[in-house]
Design an enzyme around this catalytic site. Structure first.
Site, PDB file in Angstrom:
ATOM      1  N   ARG A   1     -14.519  33.225   9.563  1.00 36.82           N
ATOM      2  CA  ARG A   1     -14.919  32.046   9.081  1.00 36.82           C
ATOM      3  C   ARG A   1     -14.269  31.461   7.742  1.00 36.82           C
ATOM      4  O   ARG A   1     -14.435  32.467   6.724  1.00 36.82           O
ATOM      5  CB  ARG A   1     -16.437  31.912   9.128  1.00 36.82           C
ATOM      6  CG  ARG A   1     -17.118  30.584   8.922  1.00 36.82           C
ATOM      7  CD  ARG A   1     -16.930  29.465   9.774  1.00 36.82           C
ATOM      8  NE  ARG A   1     -17.987  28.720   9.573  1.00 36.82           N
ATOM      9  CZ  ARG A   1     -17.786  27.239  10.142  1.00 36.82           C
ATOM     10  NH1 ARG A   1     -16.440  27.211  10.907  1.00 36.82           N
ATOM     11  NH2 ARG A   1     -18.743  26.496  10.345  1.00 36.82           N
TER      12      ARG A   1
ATOM     13  N   THR B   1     -13.236  22.407  18.192  1.00 34.62           N
ATOM     14  CA  THR B   1     -12.985  23.603  18.156  1.00 34.62           C
ATOM     15  C   THR B   1     -12.059  24.077  19.423  1.00 34.62           C
ATOM     16  O   THR B   1     -12.005  22.916  20.315  1.00 34.62           O
ATOM     17  CB  THR B   1     -14.330  24.367  17.915  1.00 34.62           C
ATOM     18  OG1 THR B   1     -14.989  24.001  17.061  1.00 34.62           O
ATOM     19  CG2 THR B   1     -14.163  25.781  18.162  1.00 34.62           C
TER      20      THR B   1
ATOM     21  N   THR C   1     -11.464  27.106  14.914  1.00 39.58           N
ATOM     22  CA  THR C   1     -11.569  25.757  14.625  1.00 39.58           C
ATOM     23  C   THR C   1     -11.228  24.997  13.262  1.00 39.58           C
ATOM     24  O   THR C   1     -10.908  25.742  12.304  1.00 39.58           O
ATOM     25  CB  THR C   1     -13.257  25.173  14.601  1.00 39.58           C
ATOM     26  OG1 THR C   1     -13.168  23.943  14.770  1.00 39.58           O
ATOM     27  CG2 THR C   1     -13.909  25.858  13.369  1.00 39.58           C
TER      28      THR C   1
ATOM     29  N   SER D   1     -21.802  27.352  14.777  1.00 38.29           N
ATOM     30  CA  SER D   1     -22.299  27.281  16.150  1.00 38.29           C
ATOM     31  C   SER D   1     -21.345  27.961  16.889  1.00 38.29           C
ATOM     32  O   SER D   1     -21.796  28.031  18.323  1.00 38.29           O
ATOM     33  CB  SER D   1     -22.530  26.009  16.505  1.00 38.29           C
ATOM     34  OG  SER D   1     -23.790  25.135  15.821  1.00 38.29           O
TER      35      SER D   1
ATOM     36  N   GLY E   1     -17.405  22.299  20.727  1.00 41.59           N
ATOM     37  CA  GLY E   1     -18.447  21.160  20.673  1.00 41.59           C
ATOM     38  C   GLY E   1     -19.485  21.103  19.620  1.00 41.59           C
ATOM     39  O   GLY E   1     -20.547  20.547  19.976  1.00 41.59           O
ATOM     40  N   GLY E   2     -19.213  21.623  18.554  1.00 42.60           N
ATOM     41  CA  GLY E   2     -20.134  21.793  17.383  1.00 42.60           C
ATOM     42  C   GLY E   2     -21.361  22.454  17.630  1.00 42.60           C
ATOM     43  O   GLY E   2     -21.492  23.461  18.352  1.00 42.60           O
TER      44      GLY E   2
END
Length: 615
Positions: free
Chosen positions: A132, A424, A442, A496, A516-517
């Site tokens: 991340r 993403t 993403t 997420s 899709g967040g």
């Protein structure tokens, strides 16, 4: 092997017709041409989804040896070729991810970050890799706010919007620990795609044209001030993605990216340190200095990917593995499944009001936990064992009554009267040795910050917007201001993303995930429920409509318009607010038949360029 009857039935009755060819979705060009505005695009995509589900065979592709399922056909083929040449699932996932950085510029990336969840057959172990993005060291809690604590105009575009990229370090760490083929061999196919070019699809042509030519009314995303940010706002992005003759893209045109090819070539030959300390790092720092960003060489050189323990839970006798913090996905998916396990959803059916009520209430509670208790574990203590325990799930399940629970009733702090992006991308891989990989990464919003690094050819992410930007303000519209996920130097923003593996008797049975967040965990939940609870075939499990609830806004969003009217009426009678949406998620998945060993690769036909590729 003893299996739940519903799941065993699905795997017995579902077989692929080899004469049917691949199931890459195509759509009527007349529908696509009608998408000349943002509203037109949404309407036409809904029509495309309806047509696909209604007219296409309800079968996924079937493979006997190995398979890669991703959002873009060229990238899937790159991963398949790695498997054919003796690479393992980790190798194929790395090569596919690098290829997507070329062929799927809206979300594929080397300028972003993500997560890997993998089952390693030889070690009989599930491992996870966290790559991340991280806040630059010069970040401050209110760096994107004006003097009235409102997000400043254009805060999600340009170099200042970017977190420190993690993709190259993350793929390199996975390769170092678990890969089998030489690093350069896995990156070179992406170099070739960027250098030689590839024919753009109608979908990609339309997407690039919307970013480069179409007026603001037809562009895809708005920031908090109502301003549309596009590639056209940045000269390096225009240079990277506009055709040499300046005309709009057409299906079949060749997209070449020489600067990106040069960057990938350096990464292939010099390794990941080149990105974080070589010429590429120089180009990133120069872009920051020119564009008002705060990322420095120290930020880049100090970035590290991390192998973290997976999140684990159980549902109907299956083991469910996901990504732990700073992703919320693993905890949220496991928690929802363990809440719902005490209910017999299959007895009522997936369209029943009682089923949707219970699923919605599980979503509501899990997303409240997400907002208040999950963040970067290097900065916040996250009680993973408690949040994924049966006792905690039972406590939440017992609080579900026959009526909707108002979301504000869950909080013990004020709720005032900016959500994550959907661009993403996810890929799933299974190899002949039984290794399985779920990889989700993403740039955040479509095309990330919209800013290409001059001379490097890749887009920067705009992940800093995933922090809680307005401290202390949580609103009914979905703005979250709880403390755990506020900006801090060096901190990883909450995600997420939910790459997920389902195992039975220690062997992979389902590999899934989605973009899709905030909808991602709920999309994954529906895929798992469709296969394990409702007994749907792999193709049906992916094609079936999905729902979403994220605590706030306090609304059930239902995908498509095929839900029974009596179900919607009953949900409203129980106190739920209901609205519809066209598309939710993009869950490229693999279901493994335990009796035959066949691999059912189910590409999500909501994305027309997706493909399952294997042997």
């Amino acid at each position: 092997m003893i299996m739940p009857q519903r799941f065993a039935l699905v795997l017995r009755v579902f077989r692929f017709d080899p004469g049917a060819g691949d199931c890459t979705a195509r759509s009527d060009p007349r529908v696509l041409r009608a998408a000349s505005s943002r509203r037109g695009l949404i309407v036409s995509l809904g029509l495309v989804l309806t047509t696909l589900v209604a007219s296409s065979p309800l079968k996924a592709e079937e493979f006997r040896s190995h398979v890669v399922v991703s959002q873009e056909a060229n990238a899937s083929d790159v991963g398949r070729d790695v498997l054919r040449n003796g690479g393992n699932a980790i190798d194929a996932a790395i090569a596919t991810a690098f290829a997507l950085a070329v062929t799927h510029p809206a979300a594929g990336n080397i300028g972003g970050g993500g997560f890997i969840v993998a089952y390693l057959a030889e070690r009989d172990e599930v491992v996870t890799v966290d790559f991340r993005e991280r806040a630059p060291f010069a970040s401050t809690e209110r760096m994107y706010l004006d003097d009235r604590d409102r997000p400043v105009r254009g805060y999600r575009a340009g170099p200042k919007a970017a977190g420190v990229p993690g993709t190259v370090r993350g793929l390199a760490l996975a390769h170092e620990r678990f890969g089998s083929r030489p690093w350069a061999e896995l990156v070179r196919p992406a170099v070739a795609l960027a250098e030689e070019g590839f024919p753009v699809t109608e979908t990609l042509a339309r997407s690039l044209n919307a970013q480069l030519f179409v007026d603001d009314g037809a562009a895809d995303l708005l920031d908090g001030s109502g301003r549309v940010d596009r590639l056209a706002d940045f000269s390096a992005s225009v240079a990277a993605f506009r055709k040499a003759d300046g005309t709009p893209w057409q299906e079949g045109d060749l997209l070449r990216q020489p600067d990106l090819a040069a960057t990938l070539s350096r990464i292939a030959e010099q390794g990941p340190d080149e990105f974080y300390g070589g010429k590429t790092a120089d180009l990133i720092v120069a872009a920051m200095q020119e564009g008002g960003g705060v990322m420095t060489r120290e930020d880049l050189e100090s970035y590290r990917a991390v192998v973290r323990p997976p999140v684990r839970g159980r549902f109907r006798g299956f083991e469910v593995y996901g990504m732990g913090p700073p992703s919320s996905g693993g905890i949220v998916v496991v928690l929802m499944l363990q809440i719902l396990e005490r209910f017999d959803l299959a007895a009522d059916g997936p369209d029943a009001p009682e089923t949707l009520h219970r699923i919605t209430e599980a979503m509501r509670r899990a997303f409240f936990v997400r907002a208040t208790r999950i963040a970067d574990p290097d900065f916040v203590e996250v009680p993973v064992e408690e949040l994924t325990s049966r006792a905690f799930a039972d406590e939440l399940a017992e609080s579900i009554g026959p009526e909707a629970t108002p979301s504000q009733d869950l909080a013990d702090f004020p709720i005032a009267g900016l959500a994550e992006g959907s661009n993403t991308t996810h890929l799933s891989v299974v190899d002949r040795q039984g290794n399985a990989v779920a990889l989700t990464y993403t740039l955040e919003l479509g095309y990330g910050s919209k800013a290409v690094v001059p001379g490097a050819g890749f887009l920067l992410n705009n992940e800093m917007g995933d922090f809680n930007l307005v401290p202390g303000v949580t609103s009914t519209s979905g703005l979250i201001g709880t403390p755990a996920n506020r900006i801090a130097p060096g901190k990883r923003m909450l995600s997420s993303m939910s790459p997920t593996l389902v195992l039975k008797d220690g062997k992979p049975r389902l590999v899934t995930g989605s973009p899709g967040g905030r909808t991602i965990p709920n999309t994954v939940l529906w895929v798992v429920l469709n296969v394990l609870e409702f007994g749907r075939s792999p193709r049906e499990a992916i094609d079936a409509p999905r729902t979403h609830h994220a605590w706030f806004p306090d609304v059930i969003t239902l995908e498509g318009r095929s839900w029974p009217a009596e179900t919607l009426d009953e949900l409203r009678r129980r106190g739920h607010r209901v609205r519809s949406t066209t598309l939710q998620g993009d869950a490229h998945s693999i279901v493994i038949d335990p009796e035959t060993g066949l691999l059912h690769g189910a590409n999500d036909r909501r994305r027309q360029t997706s493909k399952a590729s294997g042997d």
